[in-house]
Design a protein around this motif. Structure first.
Motif, PDB file in Angstrom:
ATOM      1  N   LEU A  25     -17.209 -14.991   6.992  1.00 57.94           N
ATOM      2  CA  LEU A  25     -17.648 -14.491   8.115  1.00 57.94           C
ATOM      3  C   LEU A  25     -16.858 -13.110   8.405  1.00 57.94           C
ATOM      4  N   SER A  26     -17.717 -12.095   9.139  1.00 60.34           N
ATOM      5  CA  SER A  26     -17.582 -10.783   9.164  1.00 60.34           C
ATOM      6  C   SER A  26     -16.990 -10.677  10.770  1.00 60.34           C
ATOM      7  N   GLY A  27     -16.128  -9.869  11.082  1.00 63.77           N
ATOM      8  CA  GLY A  27     -15.844  -9.669  12.388  1.00 63.77           C
ATOM      9  C   GLY A  27     -16.767  -9.230  13.216  1.00 63.77           C
ATOM     10  N   ALA A  28     -17.739  -8.429  12.474  1.00 64.17           N
ATOM     11  CA  ALA A  28     -18.807  -7.968  13.608  1.00 64.17           C
ATOM     12  C   ALA A  28     -19.796  -9.056  13.763  1.00 64.17           C
ATOM     13  N   ASP A  29     -20.056  -9.968  13.022  1.00 70.12           N
ATOM     14  CA  ASP A  29     -21.006 -11.228  13.250  1.00 70.12           C
ATOM     15  C   ASP A  29     -20.197 -12.167  14.297  1.00 70.12           C
ATOM     16  N   LEU A  30     -19.006 -12.076  14.241  1.00 76.31           N
ATOM     17  CA  LEU A  30     -18.297 -13.110  15.212  1.00 76.31           C
ATOM     18  C   LEU A  30     -18.416 -12.422  16.558  1.00 76.31           C
ATOM     19  N   ASP A  31     -18.140 -11.249  16.670  1.00 79.67           N
ATOM     20  CA  ASP A  31     -18.315 -10.507  17.701  1.00 79.67           C
ATOM     21  C   ASP A  31     -19.629 -10.648  18.611  1.00 79.67           C
ATOM     22  N   ARG A  32     -20.353 -10.938  17.947  1.00 79.96           N
ATOM     23  CA  ARG A  32     -22.040 -11.017  18.472  1.00 79.96           C
ATOM     24  C   ARG A  32     -22.267 -12.388  18.804  1.00 79.96           C
ATOM     25  N   VAL A  33     -21.468 -13.411  18.747  1.00 83.47           N
ATOM     26  CA  VAL A  33     -21.441 -14.865  18.996  1.00 83.47           C
ATOM     27  C   VAL A  33     -21.044 -14.730  20.291  1.00 83.47           C
ATOM     28  N   GLN A  34     -21.705 -15.591  21.258  1.00 82.41           N
ATOM     29  CA  GLN A  34     -21.315 -15.730  22.593  1.00 82.41           C
ATOM     30  C   GLN A  34     -20.959 -17.057  23.059  1.00 82.41           C
ATOM     31  N   ARG A  35     -21.663 -17.978  22.426  1.00 80.21           N
ATOM     32  CA  ARG A  35     -21.448 -19.448  23.247  1.00 80.21           C
ATOM     33  C   ARG A  35     -21.466 -20.354  21.936  1.00 80.21           C
ATOM     34  N   PRO A  36     -20.816 -20.692  21.183  1.00 77.36           N
ATOM     35  CA  PRO A  36     -20.856 -21.691  20.009  1.00 77.36           C
ATOM     36  C   PRO A  36     -20.816 -23.138  20.574  1.00 77.36           C
ATOM     37  N   ALA A  37     -21.600 -24.093  19.725  1.00 75.90           N
ATOM     38  CA  ALA A  37     -21.578 -25.322  19.859  1.00 75.90           C
ATOM     39  C   ALA A  37     -21.028 -26.080  18.524  1.00 75.90           C
ATOM     40  N   PHE A  38     -19.865 -26.954  18.876  1.00 71.76           N
ATOM     41  CA  PHE A  38     -19.421 -27.491  17.760  1.00 71.76           C
ATOM     42  C   PHE A  38     -20.048 -28.879  17.177  1.00 71.76           C
ATOM     43  N   VAL A 226     -10.089 -22.589  10.140  1.00 77.30           N
ATOM     44  CA  VAL A 226      -9.364 -21.832  11.067  1.00 77.30           C
ATOM     45  C   VAL A 226      -9.034 -20.262  10.618  1.00 77.30           C
ATOM     46  N   LYS A 227      -8.728 -20.353   9.087  1.00 81.94           N
ATOM     47  CA  LYS A 227      -8.566 -18.973   8.592  1.00 81.94           C
ATOM     48  C   LYS A 227      -9.728 -17.929   8.522  1.00 81.94           C
ATOM     49  N   ASP A 228     -10.910 -19.110   8.199  1.00 79.60           N
ATOM     50  CA  ASP A 228     -12.152 -18.333   7.833  1.00 79.60           C
ATOM     51  C   ASP A 228     -12.692 -17.694   9.346  1.00 79.60           C
ATOM     52  N   LEU A 229     -12.733 -18.462  10.236  1.00 81.95           N
ATOM     53  CA  LEU A 229     -13.232 -18.182  11.464  1.00 81.95           C
ATOM     54  C   LEU A 229     -12.261 -17.381  12.340  1.00 81.95           C
ATOM     55  N   THR A 230     -11.253 -16.743  11.769  1.00 80.70           N
ATOM     56  CA  THR A 230     -10.706 -15.684  12.712  1.00 80.70           C
ATOM     57  C   THR A 230     -10.457 -14.510  11.383  1.00 80.70           C
ATOM     58  N   PRO A 231     -11.571 -13.755  11.337  1.00 78.19           N
ATOM     59  CA  PRO A 231     -11.557 -12.679  10.527  1.00 78.19           C
ATOM     60  C   PRO A 231     -10.576 -11.460  11.348  1.00 78.19           C
ATOM     61  N   ASN A 232     -10.029 -10.652  10.447  1.00 78.67           N
ATOM     62  CA  ASN A 232      -9.119  -9.587  10.990  1.00 78.67           C
ATOM     63  C   ASN A 232      -9.775  -8.131  11.526  1.00 78.67           C
ATOM     64  N   ASN A 233     -11.170  -8.285  11.253  1.00 80.71           N
ATOM     65  CA  ASN A 233     -11.713  -6.942  11.551  1.00 80.71           C
ATOM     66  C   ASN A 233     -12.580  -7.064  12.654  1.00 80.71           C
ATOM     67  N   ARG A 234     -12.133  -7.758  13.621  1.00 77.25           N
ATOM     68  CA  ARG A 234     -12.832  -7.839  14.951  1.00 77.25           C
ATOM     69  C   ARG A 234     -12.456  -6.535  15.537  1.00 77.25           C
ATOM     70  N   GLY A 236     -11.175  -5.565  19.125  1.00 76.69           N
ATOM     71  CA  GLY A 236     -10.418  -5.850  20.449  1.00 76.69           C
ATOM     72  C   GLY A 236     -10.105  -7.387  20.745  1.00 76.69           C
ATOM     73  N   ALA A 237      -9.941  -8.105  19.572  1.00 74.74           N
ATOM     74  CA  ALA A 237      -9.605  -9.604  19.600  1.00 74.74           C
ATOM     75  C   ALA A 237      -8.348  -9.707  20.460  1.00 74.74           C
ATOM     76  N   ALA A 238      -8.458 -10.897  21.442  1.00 74.11           N
ATOM     77  CA  ALA A 238      -7.173 -11.104  22.093  1.00 74.11           C
ATOM     78  C   ALA A 238      -6.111 -11.812  21.360  1.00 74.11           C
ATOM     79  N   PRO A 239      -4.884 -11.659  21.668  1.00 68.87           N
ATOM     80  CA  PRO A 239      -3.800 -12.414  20.794  1.00 68.87           C
ATOM     81  C   PRO A 239      -4.200 -14.124  20.762  1.00 68.87           C
ATOM     82  N   ALA A 240      -3.887 -14.513  19.584  1.00 70.26           N
ATOM     83  CA  ALA A 240      -4.000 -15.711  19.138  1.00 70.26           C
ATOM     84  C   ALA A 240      -3.104 -16.733  20.026  1.00 70.26           C
ATOM     85  N   GLY A 241      -3.446 -18.075  20.178  1.00 66.14           N
ATOM     86  CA  GLY A 241      -2.405 -18.880  20.985  1.00 66.14           C
ATOM     87  C   GLY A 241      -2.889 -20.186  20.614  1.00 66.14           C
ATOM     88  N   ASN A 242      -2.170 -20.781  19.697  1.00 68.39           N
ATOM     89  CA  ASN A 242      -2.760 -22.302  19.205  1.00 68.39           C
ATOM     90  C   ASN A 242      -1.916 -23.313  20.026  1.00 68.39           C
TER      91      ASN A 242
END
Length: 274
Positions: A25-38, A226-234, A236-242
């Motif tokens: 998963l690329s950061g650019a692709d994740l940035d375009r996701v607005q409302r995921p459903a699990f 979780v590691k896959d779904l948090t790419p580091n090339n986003r 302005g991603a906000a700080p993580a809080g688990n």
């Protein structure tokens, strides 16, 4: 003719490999996701399965007159009592979602209750075996599906060393067009990983031990996701809080062994060694 067969074989091989391969998963692709459903589900016939006694002759002396096939059948019943399909799929979904950082788009995910209601699986004991109608997510505002699928799970053994195993995949795709943004297969085997022996005879008396073993594998898969779904090339991603994962019940103390020569009750396996 030979060439055409070779081309056909190559095409099948490529298709099979593509279905199993990972896609980052690329950061650019994740940035375009607005409302995921699990969505988390278990395929029909995935398990639980016991591949212990028929595939490993190390237990033959312990089984005595009990046929390996029948022993595996009895152990399968115990595994079914330990944890339901619904509990397994929900554990994977809840643990993954709870460990994702508190940032968009994860904080904007569709309410799981609305997803379950739309798929007609709300408060149902067993999750659907077949793939759901993903188009039902669009009216909920979902633009992307994050799906976890368990394809095979249970217990196996090699040379007298038994353990739990878990196979499947996770993927993310757009609701409109179904184009995949991420895919990760998983194949975890406690025996191959050198985990502590999971005595099948103890599991026969205390099915909860299998539940704990499966929980450990599910949590490893969740961490992988979780590691896959948090790419580091986003951007302005906000700080993580688990948040804390589900509470794992503690194992109970094994019951003392009964005399080895007693008759086996119907549907039971031999007692574990002392």
């Amino acid at each position: 003719m030979v060439r055409s067969r070779s081309v056909l074989f190559a095409a099948v091989l490529v298709a099979f490999t593509a279905g199993c391969a990972s896609q980052r998963l690329s950061g650019a692709d994740l940035d375009r996701v607005q409302r995921p459903a699990f969505i988390s589900r278990i395929e029909d016939g995935a398990g639980p399965k016991s591949k212990v006694f028929q595939e490993d002759s190390a237990y033959s002396d312990k089984l005595k007159k009990l046929e390996p096939k029948e022993a595996d059948r009895r152990l399968t019943v115990k595994l079914q009592q330990a944890v339901t399909r619904f509990e397994l799929s929900e554990r994977l979904r809840v643990t993954t979602l709870s460990r994702l950082p508190e940032e968009a788009p994860w904080t904007d995910a569709v309410d799981p209750a609305r997803v379950a209601s739309a798929l007609e699986s709300f408060l149902v004991e067993e999750v659907p075996a077949n793939a759901p109608d993903y188009d039902l997510m669009a009216p909920l505002g979902a633009d992307t599906i994050v799906e976890f699928v368990i394809q095979d799970y249970g217990m196996r053994s090699d040379d007298g060393h038994a353990g739990a195993y878990l196979k499947g995949y996770g993927r993310m795709f757009r609701v409109d067009g179904r184009s995949e943004l991420w895919r990760r297969p998983f194949d975890l085997d406690a025996v191959e990983q050198g985990a502590q022996h999971l005595d099948p005879f103890k599991v026969g008396k205390e099915p909860e031990l299998f539940r704990l073993a499966m929980t450990a594998l599910l949590d490893k898969v969740a961490d992988m996701f979780v590691k896959d779904l948090t790419p580091n090339n986003r951007k302005g991603a906000a700080p993580a809080g688990n948040t804390a994962p589900d509470t794992v019940p503690s194992a109970v103390t094994p019951a003392p062994p009964t005399p080895p020569e007693r008759q086996l009750p119907p549907g039971e396996l031999p007692d574990p060694d002392a």
